[in-house]
Write a protein that holds these residues in place. Structure first.
Motif, PDB file in Angstrom:
ATOM      1  N   THR A   9     -30.189  25.191 -31.673  1.00  0.00           N
ATOM      2  CA  THR A   9     -30.407  25.435 -33.099  1.00  0.00           C
ATOM      3  C   THR A   9     -29.532  24.510 -33.928  1.00  0.00           C
ATOM      4  N   PRO A  13     -30.949  29.287 -39.937  1.00  0.00           N
ATOM      5  CA  PRO A  13     -30.600  30.674 -39.609  1.00  0.00           C
ATOM      6  C   PRO A  13     -31.752  31.662 -39.713  1.00  0.00           C
ATOM      7  N   LYS A  14     -32.654  31.457 -40.672  1.00  0.00           N
ATOM      8  CA  LYS A  14     -33.755  32.408 -40.832  1.00  0.00           C
ATOM      9  C   LYS A  14     -34.738  32.314 -39.665  1.00  0.00           C
ATOM     10  N   GLU A  17     -33.050  33.815 -36.600  1.00  0.00           N
ATOM     11  CA  GLU A  17     -33.073  35.281 -36.621  1.00  0.00           C
ATOM     12  C   GLU A  17     -34.368  35.816 -36.014  1.00  0.00           C
ATOM     13  N   LYS A  21     -34.762  37.993 -32.569  1.00  0.00           N
ATOM     14  CA  LYS A  21     -35.482  39.272 -32.568  1.00  0.00           C
ATOM     15  C   LYS A  21     -36.485  39.321 -31.419  1.00  0.00           C
ATOM     16  N   GLU A  43     -23.927  30.541 -42.227  1.00  0.00           N
ATOM     17  CA  GLU A  43     -25.082  31.437 -42.183  1.00  0.00           C
ATOM     18  C   GLU A  43     -25.580  31.626 -40.749  1.00  0.00           C
ATOM     19  N   THR A  44     -25.596  30.552 -39.998  1.00  0.00           N
ATOM     20  CA  THR A  44     -26.014  30.660 -38.596  1.00  0.00           C
ATOM     21  C   THR A  44     -24.994  31.463 -37.797  1.00  0.00           C
ATOM     22  N   LYS A  46     -23.161  33.889 -38.817  1.00  0.00           N
ATOM     23  CA  LYS A  46     -23.390  35.309 -39.123  1.00  0.00           C
ATOM     24  C   LYS A  46     -24.556  35.870 -38.309  1.00  0.00           C
ATOM     25  N   VAL A  47     -25.639  35.102 -38.231  1.00  0.00           N
ATOM     26  CA  VAL A  47     -26.807  35.547 -37.459  1.00  0.00           C
ATOM     27  C   VAL A  47     -26.424  35.747 -35.997  1.00  0.00           C
ATOM     28  N   GLU A  50     -24.282  38.938 -35.483  1.00  0.00           N
ATOM     29  CA  GLU A  50     -25.107  40.150 -35.526  1.00  0.00           C
ATOM     30  C   GLU A  50     -25.876  40.332 -34.230  1.00  0.00           C
ATOM     31  N   PHE A  51     -26.388  39.225 -33.709  1.00  0.00           N
ATOM     32  CA  PHE A  51     -27.127  39.296 -32.445  1.00  0.00           C
ATOM     33  C   PHE A  51     -26.208  39.711 -31.304  1.00  0.00           C
ATOM     34  N   ARG A 133     -39.220  38.617 -42.486  1.00  0.00           N
ATOM     35  CA  ARG A 133     -38.376  38.770 -41.291  1.00  0.00           C
ATOM     36  C   ARG A 133     -39.157  39.439 -40.167  1.00  0.00           C
TER      37      ARG A 133
END
Length: 268
Positions: A9, A13-14, A17, A21, A43-44, A46-47, A50-51, A133
């Protein structure tokens, strides 16, 4: 057979995500996930964090500084950190069919590597999925191209495994599978190839030169590729020259590859 899933990547980030998922919804999970991050920003990160909280399997974030397109280097760093038998390689801008990992595990065979197909999602649908999303996409959606690649049919998978056998250069870097031992045998990706283009074909050629058979996984291991603008082609001709030398000289090894990170790993 254990599996490392490597996801490359860079500052998307979007899309990442959605990709992550789809990893969580796999019918068969990989044994670990490595995110090969070519220098993304906060931003990446953070993703990824969370993962890591959600994932039932270990998640390793492999990151280096942003110094231009260095996909070969970040993939090598991830390969060096991977601890499982088999490596499935994808990009962070794809959505996986829920049986993606299961299909790759079932299809894997010794002395071979695998390249898959993809279905392309057009801009409008890609934007809609990202905005919502959502990973709910199938061949029935308007805006999905290459729909035949999305029909999951085991018999066709085995009948078509030699599809593109004579086309030495045909691979899809966003959907490949290798035994880690085979990647180490050819020293991983050639880091003299910087910028976009030809790195996947070049490593495939060295594997073939080393006696590792290329097999194509069709109608299984299905992925949907989110639309994005093309990367710069500025380095393509230089990378293509490296590829041509690999073909002409029947190279099986690159001088600047994954071994440099394996040495560091042993010291640590």
């Amino acid at each position: 057979m254990t599996v490392s899933l490597i996801i490359s990547t860079y500052n998307s980030p979007k899309a990442l995500e959605l990709c992550l998922k789809s990893v969580l919804q796999q019918s068969t999970l990989p044994d670990e996930v490595l995110i090969a991050d070519d220098g993304s920003g906060e931003e990446t990160i953070k993703v990824v964090k969370e993962f890591q909280k959600e994932s039932p399997v270990p998640v390793i974030h492999v990151w280096h500084e942003d110094n231009g397109f260095r996909l070969t280097a970040i993939r090598n760093k991830a390969i060096a950190k991977a601890s499982m038998d088999y490596i499935i390689q994808i990009d962070g801008d794809i959505i996986l069919n829920r049986h993606f990992v299961k299909d790759h595990k079932r299809f894997a065979r010794k002395n071979s590597f695998v390249s898959g197909s993809r279905l392309n999602i057009q801009p409008e649908l890609s934007e809609k999925l990202i905005a919502e999303r959502s990973i709910q996409v199938s061949i029935r959606n308007k805006g999905v191209h290459n729909r035949l690649n999305g029909i999951r049919w085991g018999l066709l998978t085995w009948l078509l495994q030699n599809y593109h056998r004579t086309d030495l250069l045909y691979v899809r870097g966003c959907n490949m599978g290798f035994w880690k031992s085979d990647l180490l045998m050819v020293n991983g990706y050639d880091e003299s190839m910087i910028g976009w283009g030809r790195e996947d074909s070049e490593i495939a050629c060295r594997l073939i030169n080393a006696g590792i058979r290329k097999r194509i996984i069709k109608n299984a291991g299905i992925v949907f590729h989110l639309y994005h603008q093309d990367n710069s082609r500025a380095q393509f001709n230089i990378n293509n020259e490296i590829l041509q030398r690999t073909i002409e000289e029947k190279r099986t090894w690159c001088s600047k590859g994954v071994d440099q990170y394996l040495a560091k790993k042993k010291i640590e």
